[in-house]
Design a protein around this motif. Sequence first.
Motif, PDB file in Angstrom:
ATOM      1  N   VAL A   1       5.077  15.027  -1.399  1.00  0.00           N
ATOM      2  CA  VAL A   1       4.595  14.625  -2.413  1.00  0.00           C
ATOM      3  C   VAL A   1       3.102  14.274  -2.238  1.00  0.00           C
ATOM      4  N   VAL A   2       3.231  13.303  -1.204  1.00  0.00           N
ATOM      5  CA  VAL A   2       2.021  12.601  -0.616  1.00  0.00           C
ATOM      6  C   VAL A   2       0.947  13.513  -0.519  1.00  0.00           C
ATOM      7  N   LYS A   3       1.204  14.624   0.155  1.00  0.00           N
ATOM      8  CA  LYS A   3       0.165  15.766   0.661  1.00  0.00           C
ATOM      9  C   LYS A   3      -0.281  16.354  -0.634  1.00  0.00           C
ATOM     10  N   LEU A   4       0.419  16.748  -1.499  1.00  0.00           N
ATOM     11  CA  LEU A   4       0.189  17.520  -2.654  1.00  0.00           C
ATOM     12  C   LEU A   4      -0.652  16.631  -3.670  1.00  0.00           C
TER      13      LEU A   4
ATOM     14  N   LEU B   1       0.876  -1.042   0.117  1.00  0.00           N
ATOM     15  CA  LEU B   1      -0.007  -0.095  -0.059  1.00  0.00           C
ATOM     16  C   LEU B   1       1.093   1.415  -0.088  1.00  0.00           C
ATOM     17  N   PRO B   2       0.507   2.205  -0.745  1.00  0.00           N
ATOM     18  CA  PRO B   2       1.057   3.553  -0.673  1.00  0.00           C
ATOM     19  C   PRO B   2       0.850   4.383   0.444  1.00  0.00           C
ATOM     20  N   ARG B   3       1.336   5.375   0.692  1.00  0.00           N
ATOM     21  CA  ARG B   3       1.247   6.309   1.947  1.00  0.00           C
ATOM     22  C   ARG B   3      -0.268   7.313   1.535  1.00  0.00           C
TER      23      ARG B   3
ATOM     24  N   ALA C   1       4.564   9.222  -4.187  1.00  0.00           N
ATOM     25  CA  ALA C   1       5.551   9.419  -5.563  1.00  0.00           C
ATOM     26  C   ALA C   1       5.631   8.092  -6.160  1.00  0.00           C
ATOM     27  N   PHE C   2       6.000   8.393  -7.414  1.00  0.00           N
ATOM     28  CA  PHE C   2       6.175   7.367  -8.418  1.00  0.00           C
ATOM     29  C   PHE C   2       7.134   7.342  -9.530  1.00  0.00           C
TER      30      PHE C   2
END
Length: 329
Positions: free
Chosen positions: A226-229, A81-83, A235-236
Amino acid sequence: MARPKISLIGGGQIGGVLAQLCALRELGDVVLFDIVEGMPQGKMLDIAEVARVDGFDVDLKGTNSYADIAGSNVVIVTAGLPRKPGMSRDDLLGVNAKIMSQVSEGIKEYAPDAFVIIISNPLDAMVTLCQKVTGFPPERVMGQAGVLDSNRFCSFIAWELGVSVRDVNAMVLGGHGDTMVPIIRYANVNGVPVMEQLVRKYGDEAKANEVMTAMVERTKAAGGEVVKLLGNGSAFYSPASSAIAMAEAILRDQKRVLPTCALLQGEFGVDNYYVGVPCVLGAGGVESIIEFSLDEQEQALFDKSVAAVKGLIDELPTILPDLADVLNS
């Protein structure tokens, strides 16, 4: 002569970019695995249908079966799972440890000779888990984090100084989390110390230190930024490109010196733990670890980062009691 085979475990955002980069660079034939039926097949078909436009000639396959990764030279794992906003990488430990144990069993069975690069979070614990489950030699199991973290640090320095990022050299050590350690002392622009450039720019050492501290803190929090934006996902592009640099170094025996999550066996005062340090990557995988002296402050920060990694690894037997004997071996 047969082309190398690269298998990507996890068909999400990072997996799709990895597949495209492998094809564009013609690193070898590519298999994209995911448990979601149709999804990896669709992504690989989409990439394959622009082969003529992009000028590559490799075989691309999407699959839901681990059997299709047989014969892989390199396996890159993004599964998990991603953040989400507000989460740390460490918050993913419970769910991703269970996923990683299953993935590692699949790799062990079908790709026993592969080099394995882990991207899944929390990185250092997931690399440890994969190596323990597969039983592969530690030089064949490694994690991608330092390449990404170091390049983020380099980017912030380049933007601050108004220079090409290609001329900035900087390194981040330690665990891939909030305790990572950007090494200020060795950060340079084609050999010229960054701190010297900051002092010249601002004419004040205190201001230069303030600016550097802000860049260090931004580096530590860069993934979360990046997660917040994004609001949904993590990010990937940058993790994929960073992992490809590692895979290319191995497949093409480049002997690149790259910050890599590798098993330390006495280096930097750490014994039998995976943590980020500069390594030589080539046809033998992690061929050597480049050790250098840390000053007192750097060593303290590094030790703190290693302690955070140890804390996560100590939790694994509780999360995966069936693997307790393996994890404690």
